[in-house]
Design a protein around this motif. Structure first.
Motif, PDB file in Angstrom:
ATOM      1  N   ARG A 615      44.378  53.141  29.240  1.00  0.00           N
ATOM      2  CA  ARG A 615      44.183  51.742  29.639  1.00  0.00           C
ATOM      3  C   ARG A 615      43.451  51.011  28.519  1.00  0.00           C
ATOM      4  N   ILE A 616      44.097  49.992  27.989  1.00  0.00           N
ATOM      5  CA  ILE A 616      43.483  49.179  26.934  1.00  0.00           C
ATOM      6  C   ILE A 616      42.669  48.080  27.617  1.00  0.00           C
ATOM      7  N   ILE A 617      41.351  48.108  27.449  1.00  0.00           N
ATOM      8  CA  ILE A 617      40.458  47.207  28.176  1.00  0.00           C
ATOM      9  C   ILE A 617      39.641  46.391  27.191  1.00  0.00           C
ATOM     10  N   ASP A 623      38.115  41.558  32.023  1.00  0.00           N
ATOM     11  CA  ASP A 623      39.058  42.685  32.022  1.00  0.00           C
ATOM     12  C   ASP A 623      38.356  43.966  32.463  1.00  0.00           C
ATOM     13  N   ALA A 624      37.154  44.202  31.952  1.00  0.00           N
ATOM     14  CA  ALA A 624      36.410  45.421  32.292  1.00  0.00           C
ATOM     15  C   ALA A 624      36.011  45.416  33.767  1.00  0.00           C
ATOM     16  N   ARG A 625      35.634  44.255  34.290  1.00  0.00           N
ATOM     17  CA  ARG A 625      35.274  44.173  35.709  1.00  0.00           C
ATOM     18  C   ARG A 625      36.466  44.514  36.588  1.00  0.00           C
ATOM     19  N   ASP A 653      41.304  40.858  47.924  1.00  0.00           N
ATOM     20  CA  ASP A 653      42.043  41.186  46.711  1.00  0.00           C
ATOM     21  C   ASP A 653      41.137  41.210  45.487  1.00  0.00           C
ATOM     22  N   VAL A 654      41.661  41.834  44.459  1.00  0.00           N
ATOM     23  CA  VAL A 654      40.859  42.067  43.262  1.00  0.00           C
ATOM     24  C   VAL A 654      40.486  40.759  42.566  1.00  0.00           C
ATOM     25  N   LEU A 662      31.726  37.793  38.687  1.00  0.00           N
ATOM     26  CA  LEU A 662      31.440  36.885  37.580  1.00  0.00           C
ATOM     27  C   LEU A 662      30.371  35.875  37.974  1.00  0.00           C
ATOM     28  N   LEU A 663      30.483  35.291  39.171  1.00  0.00           N
ATOM     29  CA  LEU A 663      29.505  34.302  39.628  1.00  0.00           C
ATOM     30  C   LEU A 663      28.154  34.952  39.898  1.00  0.00           C
ATOM     31  N   THR A 664      28.158  36.123  40.528  1.00  0.00           N
ATOM     32  CA  THR A 664      26.895  36.808  40.823  1.00  0.00           C
ATOM     33  C   THR A 664      26.133  37.123  39.536  1.00  0.00           C
TER      34      THR A 664
END
Length: 674
Positions: A615-617, A623-625, A653-654, A662-664
């Motif tokens: 997996r290219i992250i 992307d990592a999250r 959903d994801v 992101l907001l947290t």
């Protein structure tokens, strides 16, 4: 009206119909988002109809039996590709397929001439509707109880060691006179069919040969003629597998209007997308068995594909007392435990409201009701015994080497990387502002209804609500930065790096399967391989079945073809790429199930090498999250079917969870938490 205007109008109408079907059958949207999306699409459809009323020629193009031109289909497909959307199996009707005559999405019912010839040649082949099994429901201690919800919950509550597979008999030692020999785990299911069991949810992990098991079970049960309903991408492969495993029973594939089918064949293979126009004669054909492949395709009971599959199953059960019904899927649960319901209904275990007689009798025999905690384990076992068959590779196919997922973080440097990180900051800043405004309104805004209420620290309920608002805006936005646009930009930025790594693998380890979501990522990868002199096969959603199969064959059989460049949606199911033991995931899917399906194109029976999915992250990005969230949802099927103690993942959903994270994080780092 010019021909160009007509083509554009048709293309818009076709895109609307296709998008509506996609939203109805999609796995990525919550019910609220789906409803909102459908409202917007209906509004656009109304506008289109209002425009058409002014011109009779345009109005005719909106009729149910309108025939869409190849030019309109090509334009619609090009619009999708220009937006970076790779047409998948669910948008196959956009393809001007020369090998499969183009047909309108809502075509009138057809009866192929060969089917008429079959009926005329032998009128006794017509189904005997007098053989329908009468309902045997009688009042029981469970009459009046709501049972479907407890049945679903019984799978959520399963603990470690809970059986996920019905008891299967030992196979007989005799050898088959023709065709290859099944593996021991396959032979046990076939023996169950031979012994008289007739309904199966075959949920073996991908790669354990479900196609072969279904074909051989039909042969053991003498369930001919047999109807096989599959995604468009795999119907050619089903015909090939039938020739391999049951050569004495000819198979025919339904293309378009069905002009080329053999009405006297024992096995009829049809894809979900054309069931609407063929459901009439299929329902009268006299099938004694029905198989649906990738059965999770019907999980949304409001979708057209689900309605037709359920109607055909009901019709077959109405004239065949004990038909063979098989639902095949390696990923029976995508987001929710409720995904089971449509499959159970297809198999005749339940209807929309209650268990049907066979399952009800089994539940009654337990002597328990949902008020008793012991009911749940007993009820789960009753459902499993109806025909759930779930085996894992590690348990039944020790000769299949291990697989692993290896994450390769990459740094996105330069202007592209800076722009992506800036876009993420803008997205987080916008959500923080929205959160702060909503929190201020809650604490003292007029008309809030909650005036004066204070919140200590971060209000996580409000965080989730803000994420929902942002997600809704992202779905409906025509442009601007949002989670979908950001992921697409990350995919483009990773494309060359992922292709470079795949090229290194080809040089050092042999054939590689390269998966991507967006067409531009596939384009960049193919350009990279061409520049390096590496031959590749391209497997995309806008290909006809014959072209797709030809490209698969080239990768599998030609030693000089080093890479299969695959669309995650078009090539993630139903094809066999086991000649490669390395898989590169250039872009992340939104679900663990989709990721698993892609990896298991290589990790399956016949594989002789350990399979590694790379997996290219993009490090330090959303992307990592998302990779972490996908991994976190992997426990859903494990907990429900494999008896794992792993907690069942949230049904959210994801995309939503990524925005929440992101907001947290942004609130935790700033002065907005209080």
């Amino acid at each position: 009206m010019t021909s160009e205007t007509r083509t554009r109008f048709q293309a818009v109408a076709l895109l609307l119909r296709t998008e509506r079907a996609r939203v109805l059958t999609g796995t990525e949207r919550s019910e609220a988002r789906r409803t909102e999306r459908l409202k917007r699409l209906d509004g656009l459809a109304t506008t289109l109809a209002t425009t058409a009323v002014r011109d009779g020629a345009l109005l005719a193009l909106l009729s149910e039996d309108a025939v869409f031109s190849d030019e309109a289909r090509t334009l619609a497909r090009d619009v999708l590709r220009s937006a970076g959307i790779e047409p998948g199996p669910e948008t196959a009707e956009l393809e001007p397929a020369p090998a499969e005559p183009a047909a309108e999405p809502a075509a009138p019912k057809v009866v192929p001439q060969s089917v008429v010839s079959r009926q005329m040649a032998n009128p006794f082949l017509a189904p005997d509707f007098s053989a329908a099994r009468p309902a045997t429901s009688r009042p029981t201690p469970l009459t009046g109880w709501e049972l479907l919800e407890p049945l679903l919950r019984s799978f959520e509550r399963a603990g470690a060691g809970a059986p996920a597979c019905m008891a299967l008999p030992e196979p007989s030692p005799r050898r088959r006179p023709d065709g290859p020999e099944p593996m021991p785990h396959q032979a046990r299911l076939i023996a169950a069919a031979e012994a008289g069991h007739r309904t199966f949810l075959l949920a073996d992990e991908p790669g354990l040969g479900k196609t072969a098991q279904a074909l051989l079970a039909a042969e053991a049960a003498d369930a001919y003629p047999l109807l096989v309903v599959v995604p468009n991408v795999v119907k050619t492969n089903w015909a090939r597998e039938a020739q391999r495993w049951t050569p004495r029973h000819p198979a025919t594939v339904v293309y378009g209007q069905g002009d080329s089918i053999d009405g006297f064949a024992d096995i009829v293979v049809v894809n979900y997308d054309v069931l609407d126009r063929h459901s009439g004669w299929l329902g009268e054909f006299g099938f004694r068995g029905m198989v649906i492949d990738e059965a999770h395709f019907i999980k949304n009971k409001g979708s057209q594909r689900s309605r037709h599959a359920l109607e055909l199953s009901s019709r077959i059960r109405s004239f065949t007392p004990r038909p063979l019904l098989m639902a095949l899927t390696g990923t029976p649960l995508i987001n929710d435990i409720e995904d089971f319901l449509a499959i159970w209904e297809f198999l005749g275990w339940i209807d929309e409201k209650k268990p049907l007689p066979d399952l009800m009798n089994a539940l009654t025999a337990t002597g328990l009701t949902p008020a008793d905690q012991r009911f749940y384990a007993a009820a789960r076992q009753c459902v499993v015994d109806m025909g759930i068959v779930r085996r894992r590779k590690v348990d039944v196919a020790a000769d299949i080497p291990a697989r692993r997922i290896a994450d390769l973080p990459v740094e996105l440097d330069g202007p592209v990387g800076r722009s992506i990180r800036a876009a993420e900051r803008d997205l987080a800043r916008r959500m923080v502002t929205r959160y702060s405004d909503a929190l201020a309104h809650r604490r003292g805004g007029e008309g809030s209804g909650v005036e004066g209420i204070g919140v200590e620290g971060i209000d996580h309920d409000l965080v989730r609500q803000v994420a929902k608002w942002e997600q809704k805006d992202a779905v409906n936005a025509a442009g601007g930065e949002n989670v979908f646009g950001t992921m697409r930009r990350i995919g483009r930025a990773k494309a060359a790096l992922a292709a470079d790594y795949a090229a290194q693998l080809v040089r050092s380890a042999g054939k590689v399967v390269f998966f991507a979501k967006h067409v531009e990522v596939m384009d960049v990868a193919e350009e990279t391989f061409a520049e390096r002199g590496i031959r590749f096969s391209s497997i995309r959603g806008d290909q006809t079945p014959s072209v797709r199969q030809r490209n698969v064959d080239a990768f599998v059989t030609d030693p000089d073809v080093g890479v299969a460049v695959c669309s995650l949606t078009a090539a993630g199911v139903g094809i066999n790429l086991q000649v490669a033991s390395n898989v590169v995931l250039a872009e992340l899917s939104w679900t663990d199930a989709e990721q698993t399906q892609a990896i298991d194109r290589s990790h399956r029976i016949g594989q002789t090498e350990p399979v590694t999915a790379w997996r290219i992250i993009a490090a330090q990005t959303i992307d990592a999250r998302i990779a972490e969230l996908i991994d976190g949802k992997a426990g859903l099927a494990a907990a429900a079917l494999d008896g794992s103690d792993e907690e069942v993942g949230s049904s959210a959903d994801v995309q939503h969870e990524a925005l929440v994270a992101l907001l947290t994080e942004a609130l935790s780092a700033g002065p907005h938490a209080g």
